[in-house]
Design an enzyme around this catalytic site. Sequence first.
Site, PDB file in Angstrom:
ATOM      1  N   ARG A   1     -52.796 -53.510 -10.776  1.00 15.83           N
ATOM      2  CA  ARG A   1     -51.346 -53.185 -10.804  1.00 15.83           C
ATOM      3  C   ARG A   1     -50.754 -53.542 -12.172  1.00 15.83           C
ATOM      4  O   ARG A   1     -49.656 -54.081 -12.258  1.00 15.83           O
ATOM      5  CB  ARG A   1     -50.569 -53.920  -9.707  1.00 15.83           C
ATOM      6  CG  ARG A   1     -51.059 -53.695  -8.308  1.00 15.83           C
ATOM      7  CD  ARG A   1     -50.755 -52.285  -7.787  1.00 15.83           C
ATOM      8  NE  ARG A   1     -51.128 -52.185  -6.401  1.00 15.83           N
ATOM      9  CZ  ARG A   1     -52.353 -51.867  -5.971  1.00 15.83           C
ATOM     10  NH1 ARG A   1     -53.311 -51.578  -6.841  1.00 15.83           N
ATOM     11  NH2 ARG A   1     -52.616 -51.790  -4.694  1.00 15.83           N
TER      12      ARG A   1
ATOM     13  N   SER B   1     -44.346 -52.286  -1.722  1.00 18.04           N
ATOM     14  CA  SER B   1     -44.650 -53.729  -1.763  1.00 18.04           C
ATOM     15  C   SER B   1     -43.705 -54.409  -2.749  1.00 18.04           C
ATOM     16  O   SER B   1     -43.631 -53.997  -3.904  1.00 18.04           O
ATOM     17  CB  SER B   1     -46.086 -53.960  -2.221  1.00 18.04           C
ATOM     18  OG  SER B   1     -46.974 -53.269  -1.382  1.00 18.04           O
TER      19      SER B   1
ATOM     20  N   GLU C   1     -43.186 -57.178  -7.763  1.00 19.98           N
ATOM     21  CA  GLU C   1     -43.873 -56.002  -8.323  1.00 19.98           C
ATOM     22  C   GLU C   1     -42.918 -55.008  -8.988  1.00 19.98           C
ATOM     23  O   GLU C   1     -43.155 -54.583 -10.128  1.00 19.98           O
ATOM     24  CB  GLU C   1     -44.706 -55.302  -7.236  1.00 19.98           C
ATOM     25  CG  GLU C   1     -45.466 -54.125  -7.807  1.00 19.98           C
ATOM     26  CD  GLU C   1     -46.267 -53.359  -6.766  1.00 19.98           C
ATOM     27  OE1 GLU C   1     -47.308 -53.864  -6.331  1.00 19.98           O
ATOM     28  OE2 GLU C   1     -45.842 -52.246  -6.403  1.00 19.98           O
TER      29      GLU C   1
HETATM   30  P1  FAD Z   1     -39.896 -45.583 -11.386  1.00 17.96           P
HETATM   31  O1  FAD Z   1     -39.672 -46.448 -10.207  1.00 17.96           O
HETATM   32  O2  FAD Z   1     -38.825 -44.635 -11.743  1.00 17.96           O
HETATM   33  O3  FAD Z   1     -40.238 -46.504 -12.634  1.00 17.96           O
HETATM   34  C1  FAD Z   1     -41.107 -47.598 -12.496  1.00 17.96           C
HETATM   35  C2  FAD Z   1     -41.353 -48.218 -13.883  1.00 17.96           C
HETATM   36  O4  FAD Z   1     -42.077 -47.283 -14.691  1.00 17.96           O
HETATM   37  C3  FAD Z   1     -40.056 -48.490 -14.637  1.00 17.96           C
HETATM   38  O5  FAD Z   1     -40.243 -49.656 -15.402  1.00 17.96           O
HETATM   39  C4  FAD Z   1     -39.882 -47.287 -15.545  1.00 17.96           C
HETATM   40  O6  FAD Z   1     -39.177 -47.590 -16.732  1.00 17.96           O
HETATM   41  C5  FAD Z   1     -41.332 -46.927 -15.846  1.00 17.96           C
HETATM   42  N1  FAD Z   1     -41.509 -45.479 -16.064  1.00 17.96           N
HETATM   43  C6  FAD Z   1     -41.349 -44.492 -15.133  1.00 17.96           C
HETATM   44  N2  FAD Z   1     -41.629 -43.302 -15.697  1.00 17.96           N
HETATM   45  C7  FAD Z   1     -41.974 -43.550 -16.991  1.00 17.96           C
HETATM   46  C8  FAD Z   1     -42.362 -42.725 -18.076  1.00 17.96           C
HETATM   47  N3  FAD Z   1     -42.462 -41.406 -17.974  1.00 17.96           N
HETATM   48  N4  FAD Z   1     -42.615 -43.327 -19.267  1.00 17.96           N
HETATM   49  C9  FAD Z   1     -42.512 -44.677 -19.417  1.00 17.96           C
HETATM   50  N5  FAD Z   1     -42.152 -45.491 -18.418  1.00 17.96           N
HETATM   51  C10 FAD Z   1     -41.892 -44.934 -17.213  1.00 17.96           C
HETATM   52  N6  FAD Z   1     -47.522 -48.313  -5.748  1.00 17.96           N
HETATM   53  C11 FAD Z   1     -48.870 -48.433  -5.728  1.00 17.96           C
HETATM   54  O7  FAD Z   1     -49.479 -48.791  -6.742  1.00 17.96           O
HETATM   55  N7  FAD Z   1     -49.578 -48.190  -4.593  1.00 17.96           N
HETATM   56  C12 FAD Z   1     -48.999 -47.800  -3.448  1.00 17.96           C
HETATM   57  O8  FAD Z   1     -49.677 -47.563  -2.454  1.00 17.96           O
HETATM   58  C13 FAD Z   1     -47.568 -47.676  -3.428  1.00 17.96           C
HETATM   59  N8  FAD Z   1     -46.922 -47.352  -2.294  1.00 17.96           N
HETATM   60  C14 FAD Z   1     -45.563 -47.263  -2.274  1.00 17.96           C
HETATM   61  C15 FAD Z   1     -44.927 -46.947  -1.073  1.00 17.96           C
HETATM   62  C16 FAD Z   1     -43.552 -46.840  -1.025  1.00 17.96           C
HETATM   63  C17 FAD Z   1     -42.883 -46.501   0.297  1.00 17.96           C
HETATM   64  C18 FAD Z   1     -42.777 -47.032  -2.191  1.00 17.96           C
HETATM   65  C19 FAD Z   1     -41.297 -46.866  -2.150  1.00 17.96           C
HETATM   66  C20 FAD Z   1     -43.406 -47.380  -3.394  1.00 17.96           C
HETATM   67  C21 FAD Z   1     -44.806 -47.502  -3.444  1.00 17.96           C
HETATM   68  N9  FAD Z   1     -45.489 -47.845  -4.624  1.00 17.96           N
HETATM   69  C22 FAD Z   1     -46.857 -47.950  -4.631  1.00 17.96           C
HETATM   70  C23 FAD Z   1     -44.739 -48.100  -5.881  1.00 17.96           C
HETATM   71  C24 FAD Z   1     -44.385 -46.783  -6.654  1.00 17.96           C
HETATM   72  O9  FAD Z   1     -44.533 -45.664  -5.821  1.00 17.96           O
HETATM   73  C25 FAD Z   1     -45.253 -46.597  -7.893  1.00 17.96           C
HETATM   74  O10 FAD Z   1     -45.158 -47.702  -8.748  1.00 17.96           O
HETATM   75  C26 FAD Z   1     -44.875 -45.332  -8.676  1.00 17.96           C
HETATM   76  O11 FAD Z   1     -45.837 -45.074  -9.672  1.00 17.96           O
HETATM   77  C27 FAD Z   1     -43.484 -45.407  -9.317  1.00 17.96           C
HETATM   78  O12 FAD Z   1     -43.156 -44.101  -9.793  1.00 17.96           O
HETATM   79  P2  FAD Z   1     -41.654 -43.701 -10.157  1.00 17.96           P
HETATM   80  O13 FAD Z   1     -41.692 -42.368 -10.798  1.00 17.96           O
HETATM   81  O14 FAD Z   1     -40.791 -43.811  -8.959  1.00 17.96           O
HETATM   82  O15 FAD Z   1     -41.281 -44.811 -11.223  1.00 17.96           O
HETATM   83  P1  NAP Z   2     -53.615 -53.612   4.416  1.00 16.79           P
HETATM   84  O1  NAP Z   2     -54.677 -52.613   4.695  1.00 16.79           O
HETATM   85  O2  NAP Z   2     -52.807 -54.151   5.557  1.00 16.79           O
HETATM   86  O3  NAP Z   2     -54.253 -54.834   3.617  1.00 16.79           O
HETATM   87  C1  NAP Z   2     -53.436 -55.921   3.185  1.00 16.79           C
HETATM   88  C2  NAP Z   2     -53.795 -56.323   1.783  1.00 16.79           C
HETATM   89  O4  NAP Z   2     -55.112 -56.812   1.761  1.00 16.79           O
HETATM   90  C3  NAP Z   2     -53.706 -55.164   0.827  1.00 16.79           C
HETATM   91  O5  NAP Z   2     -52.634 -55.392  -0.012  1.00 16.79           O
HETATM   92  C4  NAP Z   2     -55.049 -55.095   0.136  1.00 16.79           C
HETATM   93  O6  NAP Z   2     -54.988 -55.272  -1.265  1.00 16.79           O
HETATM   94  C5  NAP Z   2     -55.832 -56.242   0.695  1.00 16.79           C
HETATM   95  N1  NAP Z   2     -57.123 -55.727   1.206  1.00 16.79           N
HETATM   96  C6  NAP Z   2     -57.367 -55.274   2.447  1.00 16.79           C
HETATM   97  N2  NAP Z   2     -58.666 -54.976   2.569  1.00 16.79           N
HETATM   98  C7  NAP Z   2     -59.247 -55.196   1.383  1.00 16.79           C
HETATM   99  C8  NAP Z   2     -60.575 -55.094   0.893  1.00 16.79           C
HETATM  100  N3  NAP Z   2     -61.583 -54.705   1.660  1.00 16.79           N
HETATM  101  N4  NAP Z   2     -60.803 -55.420  -0.389  1.00 16.79           N
HETATM  102  C9  NAP Z   2     -59.826 -55.846  -1.168  1.00 16.79           C
HETATM  103  N5  NAP Z   2     -58.543 -55.979  -0.754  1.00 16.79           N
HETATM  104  C10 NAP Z   2     -58.261 -55.671   0.502  1.00 16.79           C
HETATM  105  O7  NAP Z   2     -52.626 -53.020   3.300  1.00 16.79           O
HETATM  106  P2  NAP Z   2     -51.313 -52.150   3.426  1.00 16.79           P
HETATM  107  O8  NAP Z   2     -50.197 -52.999   3.047  1.00 16.79           O
HETATM  108  O9  NAP Z   2     -51.276 -51.383   4.704  1.00 16.79           O
HETATM  109  O10 NAP Z   2     -51.504 -51.113   2.233  1.00 16.79           O
HETATM  110  C11 NAP Z   2     -52.583 -50.214   2.225  1.00 16.79           C
HETATM  111  C12 NAP Z   2     -52.895 -49.856   0.796  1.00 16.79           C
HETATM  112  O11 NAP Z   2     -51.766 -49.193   0.207  1.00 16.79           O
HETATM  113  C13 NAP Z   2     -53.184 -51.059  -0.080  1.00 16.79           C
HETATM  114  O12 NAP Z   2     -54.179 -50.724  -1.000  1.00 16.79           O
HETATM  115  C14 NAP Z   2     -51.872 -51.314  -0.794  1.00 16.79           C
HETATM  116  O13 NAP Z   2     -52.033 -51.873  -2.074  1.00 16.79           O
HETATM  117  C15 NAP Z   2     -51.284 -49.925  -0.903  1.00 16.79           C
HETATM  118  N6  NAP Z   2     -49.806 -49.981  -0.872  1.00 16.79           N
HETATM  119  C16 NAP Z   2     -49.169 -50.392  -2.003  1.00 16.79           C
HETATM  120  C17 NAP Z   2     -47.776 -50.447  -2.045  1.00 16.79           C
HETATM  121  C18 NAP Z   2     -47.047 -50.805  -3.322  1.00 16.79           C
HETATM  122  O14 NAP Z   2     -45.850 -50.615  -3.383  1.00 16.79           O
HETATM  123  N7  NAP Z   2     -47.716 -51.327  -4.314  1.00 16.79           N
HETATM  124  C19 NAP Z   2     -47.043 -50.113  -0.909  1.00 16.79           C
HETATM  125  C20 NAP Z   2     -47.740 -49.749   0.237  1.00 16.79           C
HETATM  126  C21 NAP Z   2     -49.128 -49.685   0.258  1.00 16.79           C
HETATM  127  P3  NAP Z   2     -54.622 -54.089  -2.290  1.00 16.79           P
HETATM  128  O15 NAP Z   2     -53.154 -53.979  -2.217  1.00 16.79           O
HETATM  129  O16 NAP Z   2     -55.086 -54.627  -3.574  1.00 16.79           O
HETATM  130  O17 NAP Z   2     -55.336 -52.855  -1.874  1.00 16.79           O
END
Ligand code: FAD
Ligand code: NAP
Length: 342
Positions: free
Chosen positions: A164, A238, A334
């Site tokens: 991340r 998250s 995050e």
């Molecule tokens: P924004 O929220 O608009 O911006 C995020 C950051 O990136 C800001 O700092 C902004 O300045 C910068 N930025 C955006 N666009 C640019 C650009 N073109 N150039 C330079 N900087 C830029 N993330 C995960 O990693 N895994 C997941 O599974 C995941 N699940 C999510 C589920 C939900 C329901 C939600 C709401 C979010 C989730 N996220 C997840 C977080 C999010 O979706 C990601 O981080 C996504 O990449 C953000 O994209 P955005 O266009 O909305 O960026």
């Molecule tokens: P989950 O399956 O309930 O698991 C909980 C956490 O444990 C996750 O965050 C995951 O880490 C870790 N995990 C589970 N199994 C793993 C394995 N075998 N090896 C390493 N790490 C493991 O997770 P969840 O919340 O439903 O999300 C599912 C996936 O979507 C995850 O990968 C999560 O990161 C992603 N997600 C991200 C966001 C966001 O905003 N960043 C939001 C929703 C979902 P990791 O997160 O590193 O995978």
Amino acid sequence: MQITHSESLGQKNTLNLQARARAYAAIGSDAELVQALAWAREQQLAVVALGEGSNIVLAGDIDALVIRQCSRGIQLLSEDDKTATLRVRAGENWHGFVAWALQAGYYGLENLALIPGTAGAAPIQNIGAYGVEVNAFVDAVHSVTVASGTHCRLSNRDCGFGYRDSVFKRELKDSQLITAVDFRLLKKPALRTEYPALAAELDYRRADELTATDVFDAVVRIRSSKLPDPRELPNAGSFFKNPVVAASKGKELAEIFPQMPQYVQGDGVIKLPAAWMIDHCGWKGFRENGVGVHPMHALVLVNYSAQDGSRLLALADKIQRSVQGVFDIGLEVEPRVYGQAQ
Ligand code: FAD
Ligand code: NAP
């Protein structure tokens, strides 16, 4: 290119927080972007990039030119027997691109289906889910330097991807506006189904019959059943990163909390599930002052009715303190926080 003033950002972030940008421009091309950056320099205004606002918290108004990347387009750059390289403009919707790639016969991104946001933001935090991180498929990132308006190309290695994390959150923070990303995708599927929740969802299918579409559909099903849709319940996914700690700390915690899952990472460090710790501290379903912790998912903070981000950040602070007190672990927020609370 049009610049508006005191633009409301309320509909432009998935937490539905109310704040204004001192100046705002929706950008459709690199030429418009360079023009907008020149204007910001002339006005001595800072610049903030905005995608779909799914990973930001607006604590208050943003005293900057907010540039929203709206450029669209997917172009096949080259292909060989095994891979195809595609250039995707920053404003493309991420999930739309993942679905398009699958239809077109380019594989690898299935596990990253339904992640909100733009393609341009994907490298920023190296989006990841269900055992896959986007850096495995990023060939290069194209950007424009905010201070000079010059174009840059960063190779995958230059992006310094981590969990991340990337160079765009560290050394190049705020200095680059991403305009396009080149993805190298596979022409034959190499399915990644080991992540426990995904494996369980796919259990009904024989492994040798599984297709990339099965994986994509399974990820969509799991996410739709588990995660709140921001259009119905505003959230930023998250709210905290899973902490990564030294193996010695993991061992220490395992003695006190034997039920807590621990995930050994490649380099010997341990990833701890932040959601488990937050749940253990009793926060799941907690609600106060119009904000709360989702009842089904302890890592997702939700905005029921708050106007600005200060209540959400106050709740995040309480959660961080309680996790620190019980586990001696500092949770890192995050999403990126912008603006000052009043
Ligand atoms: P924004 O929220 O608009 O911006 C995020 C950051 O990136 C800001 O700092 C902004 O300045 C910068 N930025 C955006 N666009 C640019 C650009 N073109 N150039 C330079 N900087 C830029 N993330 C995960 O990693 N895994 C997941 O599974 C995941 N699940 C999510 C589920 C939900 C329901 C939600 C709401 C979010 C989730 N996220 C997840 C977080 C999010 O979706 C990601 O981080 C996504 O990449 C953000 O994209 P955005 O266009 O909305 O960026
Ligand atoms: P989950 O399956 O309930 O698991 C909980 C956490 O444990 C996750 O965050 C995951 O880490 C870790 N995990 C589970 N199994 C793993 C394995 N075998 N090896 C390493 N790490 C493991 O997770 P969840 O919340 O439903 O999300 C599912 C996936 O979507 C995850 O990968 C999560 O990161 C992603 N997600 C991200 C966001 C966001 O905003 N960043 C939001 C929703 C979902 P990791 O997160 O590193 O995978």
